[in-house]
Design a protein around this motif. Structure first.
Motif, short mmCIF file in Angstrom:
data_model
loop_
_atom_site.label_atom_id
_atom_site.label_comp_id
_atom_site.label_asym_id
_atom_site.label_seq_id
_atom_site.Cartn_x
_atom_site.Cartn_y
_atom_site.Cartn_z
N ARG A 1 14.39 -9.28 12.50
CA ARG A 1 13.66 -8.88 13.70
C ARG A 1 12.35 -8.22 13.28
O ARG A 1 12.34 -7.30 12.45
N VAL A 2 11.25 -8.68 13.85
CA VAL A 2 9.93 -8.14 13.54
C VAL A 2 9.31 -7.69 14.86
O VAL A 2 9.09 -8.50 15.77
N LEU A 3 9.04 -6.39 14.98
CA LEU A 3 8.53 -5.79 16.21
C LEU A 3 7.11 -5.28 15.99
O LEU A 3 6.85 -4.51 15.06
N GLY A 4 6.20 -5.70 16.85
CA GLY A 4 4.82 -5.28 16.70
C GLY A 4 4.52 -3.95 17.37
O GLY A 4 5.30 -3.46 18.18
N PRO A 5 3.39 -3.34 16.97
CA PRO A 5 2.44 -3.91 16.01
C PRO A 5 2.91 -3.71 14.58
O PRO A 5 3.42 -2.65 14.22
N CYS B 1 9.98 -2.50 12.06
CA CYS B 1 9.69 -1.79 13.30
C CYS B 1 8.19 -1.60 13.49
O CYS B 1 7.40 -1.77 12.56
N PRO B 2 7.79 -1.22 14.70
CA PRO B 2 6.36 -1.02 14.97
C PRO B 2 5.71 -0.01 14.04
O PRO B 2 6.34 0.95 13.60
N GLY B 3 4.43 -0.25 13.75
CA GLY B 3 3.67 0.64 12.89
C GLY B 3 3.85 0.40 11.41
O GLY B 3 3.34 1.15 10.58
N THR B 4 4.54 -0.68 11.05
CA THR B 4 4.85 -0.96 9.65
C THR B 4 3.87 -1.97 9.06
O THR B 4 3.46 -2.92 9.73
N ALA B 5 3.52 -1.76 7.80
CA ALA B 5 2.69 -2.71 7.05
C ALA B 5 3.38 -3.01 5.73
O ALA B 5 3.58 -2.11 4.91
N ILE C 1 15.90 -1.43 7.12
CA ILE C 1 15.04 -1.12 8.25
C ILE C 1 13.79 -0.42 7.73
O ILE C 1 13.90 0.56 6.97
N VAL C 2 12.63 -0.91 8.10
CA VAL C 2 11.36 -0.27 7.72
C VAL C 2 10.66 0.12 9.01
O VAL C 2 10.31 -0.74 9.82
N GLU C 3 10.43 1.41 9.18
CA GLU C 3 9.91 1.94 10.44
C GLU C 3 8.66 2.79 10.19
O GLU C 3 8.70 3.76 9.44
N ASN C 4 7.57 2.39 10.80
CA ASN C 4 6.34 3.18 10.77
C ASN C 4 5.98 3.61 9.35
O ASN C 4 5.69 4.77 9.08
N SER C 5 5.96 2.66 8.43
CA SER C 5 5.72 2.93 7.02
C SER C 5 4.82 1.86 6.42
O SER C 5 4.64 0.78 7.00
N THR C 6 4.27 2.16 5.25
CA THR C 6 3.52 1.17 4.48
C THR C 6 4.21 0.95 3.15
O THR C 6 4.54 1.92 2.45
N ILE C 7 4.44 -0.31 2.82
CA ILE C 7 5.00 -0.70 1.53
C ILE C 7 3.88 -1.39 0.77
O ILE C 7 3.42 -2.47 1.16
N LEU C 8 3.44 -0.76 -0.31
CA LEU C 8 2.30 -1.27 -1.06
C LEU C 8 2.69 -2.48 -1.91
O LEU C 8 3.87 -2.75 -2.11
N PRO C 9 1.71 -3.23 -2.43
CA PRO C 9 1.99 -4.53 -3.05
C PRO C 9 3.04 -4.50 -4.15
O PRO C 9 3.17 -3.53 -4.90
N SER C 10 3.78 -5.61 -4.21
CA SER C 10 4.76 -5.88 -5.28
C SER C 10 5.88 -4.85 -5.32
O SER C 10 6.40 -4.54 -6.39
N THR C 11 6.24 -4.31 -4.17
CA THR C 11 7.30 -3.32 -4.08
C THR C 11 8.58 -3.97 -3.56
O THR C 11 8.55 -4.79 -2.65
N TYR C 12 9.69 -3.56 -4.14
CA TYR C 12 11.01 -4.04 -3.73
C TYR C 12 11.78 -2.91 -3.06
O TYR C 12 11.85 -1.80 -3.59
N LEU C 13 12.36 -3.19 -1.89
CA LEU C 13 13.26 -2.26 -1.22
C LEU C 13 14.66 -2.84 -1.22
O LEU C 13 14.87 -3.98 -0.79
N GLY C 14 15.63 -2.06 -1.69
CA GLY C 14 17.00 -2.54 -1.81
C GLY C 14 17.69 -2.73 -0.48
O GLY C 14 17.13 -2.46 0.58
N PRO C 15 18.93 -3.20 -0.51
CA PRO C 15 19.66 -3.52 0.73
C PRO C 15 20.15 -2.26 1.45
O PRO C 15 20.47 -1.25 0.84
N GLY C 16 20.19 -2.36 2.79
CA GLY C 16 20.83 -1.32 3.59
C GLY C 16 20.08 -0.02 3.71
O GLY C 16 20.67 0.99 4.09
#
Length: 352
Positions: free
Chosen positions: A222-226, A242-246, A258-273
């Motif tokens: 699920r991808v929710l804008g913006p 979630c909204p506000g995420t880049a 779940i990524v909420e109102n955050s920025t994940i900079l290039p080449s970054t991995y986020l684990g499961p759950g």
């Protein structure tokens, strides 16, 4: 040639801040505005696909500025003693027929109009015009080439001597000083909300949802804008954006995260759950902007770099708990639970 521009980076970085370092350690309660410095300033960070530096160059070109030079002002003591490269470039521009030179010390992000600045400069017969917001300078100076050419004294000394007869152009438009990671995140949010001229690099597939090229998003995501998903980023099944995420380029978001109102900079991995909110993450470094946390999570295997994703190690250890791979078209279930290390991290307020 009427106008040339010289952009100087590196000498207007946030005071002991603005950088995501990869130092050792587990947890710090320092304010994110006092983070230790790293190897590049905020102006170099990807911001919805392009850095502030790239966007500044693009903006200058739209105003017809063709001669643009960029210098990183972090030179050795030996080179400084003989004049810094950007100072030599200013003199060369002047000697090669450039009538006026725009000096930009790239720290703050602004959307000043070059045409308006030029008009003010010419109408007031200024030799030097400094741009400010009415309170502080923005690191932007327009100087007549004849004031800097054919002199033996250092350029910075000449500019200082001209302060008394310089003009002040007051800029009243959109401004973000980019003095901290929180400022950077605010600029991302303003751009996603359309409050400034920054446009995400990609295609707006739905109102407020921007997707760059070669992105992999399964139907169960699920991808929710913006929000923004950068080029070559992969989001695995069951994730929620979630909204506000880049999510910048070449990131990987693992199953059920779940990524909420955050920025994940290039080449970054986020684990499961995981549930990441109000944060800025680069590799295994996490800055939680609301809780004033600065933490390195590399040893947990939950965050890292996409070149060596930790999910493979996690899945190998927990293979009996859930299925990760399957035949084409087979739905991949969200993990029923995550490593015990995550319980410890959540309990200590690192995530969510």
């Amino acid at each position: 040639m009427e106008l040339g521009a010289i952009i100087i980076t590196g000498n207007n970085q946030p005071k002991n801040s603005g950088q995501i370092s990869r130092s050792n350690g587990t947890r710090s309660t320092r304010n994110p505005s006092t983070l230790s410095a790293s190897s590049y300033p905020i102006a170099f960070w990807d911001l919805l696909g392009h850095s502030v530096l790239e966007r500044t160059i693009e903006r200058l070109r739209r105003f017809g500025v063709e001669l643009i030079s960029v210098f990183n002002n972090q030179e050795s003591v030996a080179s400084i003693s003989h004049g810094e490269p950007w100072e030599k470039a200013v003199i060369e521009h002047a000697r090669n027929g450039v009538e006026r030179i725009l000096l930009i010390t790239l720290g703050a992000y602004s959307e000043f109009h070059v045409d308006d600045l030029m008009r003010f400069h010419i109408e007031n017969a200024c030799r030097v015009t400094n741009v400010s917001d009415g309170q502080e300078p923005l690191g932007i100076t327009l100087v007549e080439s004849k004031c800097v050419a054919n002199h033996n004294t250092p350029l910075r000394n000449r500019l200082t001597a001209l302060v008394s007869c310089s003009c002040n152009y007051e800029y009243t438009g959109f401004l973000n000083r980019l003095a901290s990671p929180a400022d950077y995140r605010q600029l991302v949010q303003d751009a996603l909300a359309g409050h400034c001229d920054i446009k995400p690099i990609g295609k707006e597939i739905q109102p407020g949802i921007w997707i760059a090229e070669c992105v992999r998003i399964p139907r169960s995501v699920r991808v929710l804008g913006p929000c923004y998903v950068g080029a070559h980023t992969r989001i695995r099944p069951g994730a929620l954006i979630c909204p506000g995420t880049a999510l910048e380029r070449q990131c990987e978001i693992d199953c059920g995260t779940i990524v909420e109102n955050s920025t994940i900079l290039p080449s970054t991995y986020l684990g499961p759950g995981l549930h990441v909110s109000h944060s800025l993450i680069s590799g295994s470094r996490l800055i939680h902007l609301y809780r004033n946390l600065d933490v390195e999570l590399g040893d947990t295997g939950l965050l890292g770099w996409t070149q060596n994703p930790a999910s493979l190690r996690v899945l190998a250890a927990l293979g009996s708990l859930f299925t990760f791979a399957g035949a084409p078209g087979m739905r991949v279930p969200t993990p029923s639970r995550v490593p015990a290390a995550l319980d410890y991290i959540r309990g200590n307020g690192y995530l969510g």
